[in-house]
Scaffold this active site. Structure first.
Site, PDB file in Angstrom:
ATOM      1  N   CYS A  55      16.326  -5.840  45.334  1.00 26.42           N
ATOM      2  CA  CYS A  55      16.217  -5.468  43.990  1.00 26.42           C
ATOM      3  C   CYS A  55      17.451  -5.423  43.500  1.00 26.42           C
ATOM      4  O   CYS A  55      18.105  -6.287  43.121  1.00 26.42           O
ATOM      5  CB  CYS A  55      15.169  -4.433  43.632  1.00 26.42           C
ATOM      6  SG  CYS A  55      14.546  -4.069  42.151  1.00 26.42           S
ATOM      7  N   HIS A  56      17.745  -4.378  42.945  1.00 29.09           N
ATOM      8  CA  HIS A  56      18.923  -4.021  42.224  1.00 29.09           C
ATOM      9  C   HIS A  56      20.424  -3.636  43.365  1.00 29.09           C
ATOM     10  O   HIS A  56      21.406  -3.672  42.783  1.00 29.09           O
ATOM     11  CB  HIS A  56      18.991  -2.852  41.056  1.00 29.09           C
ATOM     12  CG  HIS A  56      18.229  -3.291  39.924  1.00 29.09           C
ATOM     13  ND1 HIS A  56      17.122  -3.478  39.824  1.00 29.09           N
ATOM     14  CD2 HIS A  56      18.826  -3.320  38.580  1.00 29.09           C
ATOM     15  CE1 HIS A  56      16.773  -3.694  38.636  1.00 29.09           C
ATOM     16  NE2 HIS A  56      17.795  -3.838  37.814  1.00 29.09           N
ATOM     17  N   GLY A  57      19.931  -3.570  44.545  1.00 28.53           N
ATOM     18  CA  GLY A  57      20.573  -3.327  45.600  1.00 28.53           C
ATOM     19  C   GLY A  57      22.052  -4.171  45.590  1.00 28.53           C
ATOM     20  O   GLY A  57      23.484  -3.588  46.003  1.00 28.53           O
TER      21      GLY A  57
END
Length: 188
Positions: free
Chosen positions: A112-114
């Site tokens: 995801c935003h990782g």
């Protein structure tokens, strides 16, 4: 040949604002395969999990960044959530922690935003990745080849887009973590 994850030490780097399911489900899958998983955060105690914009559970921290040494871990998991990686990018110790995995060729899984945190650690240049769609310009500007796929693997780097991709993400993460260090990706 892939090795068993029994005893494989995995760091999960996260802080307040982590997308809870992107931490808990991969950790569950890793532990089921025998991995020794530690949640590492900038602070001790607990971090606040989220379900998109809503607060969820408090997640226990196993070690702080001051206590954890990246060289004692064999792999790294970077869960998403908008707040979590954005806050980690402002923590020099967090960036140094991630950079260790990048420069040594140890496997990394980011969902995801990782992957946002990987940008600051120099971990996406020349790599094929995916992420939450809003990160694609940032990742491309950092030198990555961004694609819209359920899961992407590039020599030890596993990335996925969102919580719906977790089953595929977990399978590839386990596969890459079991293969271990990718010496060809280690910095010169």
């Amino acid at each position: 040949m892939a090795r068993d994850l029994k005893g494989c030490k995995v760091a999960v780097l996260a802080t307040d604002g982590v997308e809870q399911v992107e931490l808990t489900e991969p950790v569950k899958a890793l532990r089921e395969q025998g991995a020794d998983v530690s949640v590492v955060a900038p602070k001790s105690g607990k971090i606040q999990g989220f379900d998109h914009h809503d607060k969820k559970d408090q997640i226990p921290v196993d070690r702080t960044l001051d206590q954890a040494r990246p060289d004692e871990f064999e792999a790294l998991l970077l869960p998403g959530g908008v707040i979590n990686p954005d806050a980690l990018r402002l923590e020099p110790k967090a960036i140094a922690f991630v950079k260790h995995f990048v420069t040594t060729g140890k496997p990394i899984a980011a969902i995801c935003h990782g992957p946002w945190t990987l940008i600051d650690a120099g971990g996406v240049k020349g790599r094929k990745v995916t992420s939450w769609p809003s990160l694609q310009t940032d990742l491309r500007n950092a030198g990555a080849e961004w694609v819209d796929q359920e899961v992407v693997t590039d020599q030890g780097l596993v990335t996925s887009r969102n919580p719906q991709d977790i089953p595929a993400f977990n399978r590839k993460m386990i596969e890459e973590f079991s293969e271990g260090r990718h010496a060809s990706r280690a910095a010169e």
